[in-house]
Design a protein around this motif. Sequence first.
Motif, PDB file in Angstrom:
ATOM      1  N   ARG A 657       0.812  -1.129   0.051  1.00  0.00           N
ATOM      2  CA  ARG A 657       0.081   0.144  -0.069  1.00  0.00           C
ATOM      3  C   ARG A 657       0.946   1.159   0.066  1.00  0.00           C
ATOM      4  O   ARG A 657       1.710   1.305  -0.711  1.00  0.00           O
ATOM      5  N   ILE A 705      -6.838   6.200   3.223  1.00  0.00           N
ATOM      6  CA  ILE A 705      -6.079   5.113   3.397  1.00  0.00           C
ATOM      7  C   ILE A 705      -5.435   4.598   2.186  1.00  0.00           C
ATOM      8  O   ILE A 705      -6.216   4.608   0.967  1.00  0.00           O
ATOM      9  N   LYS A 785      -7.251   0.119  -2.177  1.00  0.00           N
ATOM     10  CA  LYS A 785      -6.547   0.409  -1.181  1.00  0.00           C
ATOM     11  C   LYS A 785      -4.985   0.439  -1.583  1.00  0.00           C
ATOM     12  O   LYS A 785      -3.979   0.437  -0.903  1.00  0.00           O
TER      13      LYS A 785
END
Length: 817
Positions: A657, A705, A785
């Motif tokens: 991520r 996020i 994500k």
Amino acid sequence: MGNSLLRFLLVYLTVAVTSAYGQSHVYKPVSAKKSAAVNPLSPDPIFSYRWDNPKASDELEAYTLKPVLWHNPAGNFKMDAYKSKGEITVIGAGDIRFDFGQENAGWLEFESDDVSGDVEMSISEYNEPAVLNAGAEHPVKTLGPVKHGNIYRLELNRELYEGVRFGWIHVRKFVSPWHIRNLRLVCQTKPVNYRGSFASSDAELTRIWYTGAYTVKLNLQKDYFGAILMERSDRHSWTGDAYPSQAASMVAFGNYDFVKLNLTNTSGLNNGILSYSLYWVLSLIDYANYTGDTAFVRKYISNACSKLDTAYNHFGKQNHLGFYGWDERLGAGFENPDNPESQRAYQMLSIRSWAEFGGLMNQLGETALAKKYTGYAEQKMASIRENRGWVSAYGLHASADAVNTRLTTPQEDSLFFKANYTDRVNRLSYSPFNQYFVIAAMAKMNRYDDAISAVKDSWGGQLKYGGTTFFEVFRPDWNNILKPNDAPINNQCGYTSLCHPWSAGVTKWLSEEVLGIKPLAPGFRVFEIWPHLGSSLSWVKGRTPLASGIISVDINVASGKSSFSVPANTMASRVAIPFAQNVPEAFYINNKLVYKAGQRADTTLCAVRDGYFILKNVAPGNYQCKAVYKIKRAQVKPSQQNWAYAIPTMEQDSLTRGNWTNKYGKSGYMLFNDEQTGAHLQKLPSYVKGVTIKMAGDVHKPGIIGSLADTLGHPGAFGALVTKDPQPTAQCITMDIISKDKARHQLALYFLDDEGDTRRTAVEVFDADSLKILSPVQLIKNYEKGKYLKFNYTGNIRIRVCQVRGKNAAVSGLFFD
């Protein structure tokens, strides 16, 4: 039985020609009669219908189709009575998708007396509701229906029709049960008959011929050849696009009066594209050779000469071409159309046009014009050869245009072939329009196995994708990352059209090169039959329509039995009957022995060489041929090249991520728009000279996020480069990475779908110098994500990031290791 998840129900395809329902006041019902056999290798649902003497002046007509499959995931559309009564009961909110079996030119409608709640409808060429660019009347092809009495019709543009394979009914709000009756696709068609035909031992090639024909047929409008089926703001006549489209139409339909009308209507147009003027001239030559309408040609001699003289004045200059093709090597459409490869290709297209027009003028007795333009061709070809290394500068497209002049030498062709045609990946152009000229060059170099292989890779690949018409652009490796009928990759051409008749030139190529019927004088007054079956085909047969008459050919090298016809008032100067790898013992024509092994042959009757029995100056008539073999050898499919990429594999990482600092970017990084809009946080590695970004929009906003951390590992803002959707032809970002060395390095790109918009994005990597593609196309999806794409590379590269679905394509960073 419609309540199971993802259940598809197969029903009988119905073509209604007795009524056009709600559109009977716009187009009359199809007047054709069902008089021919169904052809399972043609996608045309009314292939078996024939008109009495169709003409260019005929109005469009209408027919209706019912769906052949449907997808009712929530089960809120009861289909029990659909097959028997044509009735669907709506029992709840939700969506149902209908598949009409093939691409069509039409609009979706249904009848109901008791609609309740809120309803919308959608159409598409692929299996999701279509979304196109700004400028279209309705870029999002979803809308509430317009009510006409008890008919509910999806009206997306003033002409009603769109490119439709799939249709949807969306019940957005449910109030009470209601009923849908007679759901249908109303389709428009220009009356034409299949006067030509093609079939071979390779069913895929046969399907390709008929799919090309159907692609053209769907785009025939009342007065002109259309160039795209979906309404995306560019649905009008494009003069250069019409060159292969008209060529395919002549061999498939023989609708010469309509080709003549389109030539007339486009005689003063080039759409701001220099090469399109020359394609018009080549179309005029094609029309003359197929029809013998020399009076029409004489009417437009001065027009053609003006176009050819303009090209002569352009020669050797840096011209503003406007466009030469969507392929990266041709400047990626409108991005850089004036690049050296396109300039060289345009020069060779000019030489070809002068040479072919000079040849036609010689046939017409216009000796001064013949001398002038053949002189132009020879003069400029000689000037190019003054640069002794000229061949090495020509890439795939320029070399194809060079070979198609017919003025290159065998030695030059050999060099071209070795440099540009032995790589299975890069001998394919992104657009089948340009690939038509590539396979034409392969045929002229007598590389038929390679040409047939390329045909199957490009056009056959589109069939594997689920295509029932041919596309604006295509790469075979789409089939490795997309399922059949998935939304295609959008790119420099904009939102990709799946019904683009400029891709139909292969139909003419198969008739002229594989079936082998080719005019040598206007109107087929003189012609040849010279089939090229390559190493794999055992038989081929078909017909080419003349303005008056038909040339038919039926070749079978396995049985040795063949036949052909020569129409009245024509002569076949050469008829070549192949015997392939077999060893012939004897050959008969209409039961007369004309060749016997071991005996002195009368070459005035039949010559034998290079795997052919060759007949000369064959008079009108019908001919039956029989080859007797001493040794029989079956045709053998040649071994296929592998798909070889300089970057064969890439990896995707969805675990790291935004926490890149301990895994990526040890040598350098670029965090796009990280500091503020237009300001990237970057530290380029010592081996990178620079990164050039084009066609990108900038986004900067508070972090979410998955946002990339800053260089200390702290949460950062969200920054990204995005495609400029929905602007036309703005569905890509390019990034050129210029290296200082040729060492191997790792690069990773980071993608984050910040809005959870189910974005799907494609990535292509090219050599930034040769512009050849280096890797299979990659599909990035489910990156809400964050997801990395990493690979190893050497030298200078270009990365092209393309939108597939979602608001746009978004990329947040580059990381060097």
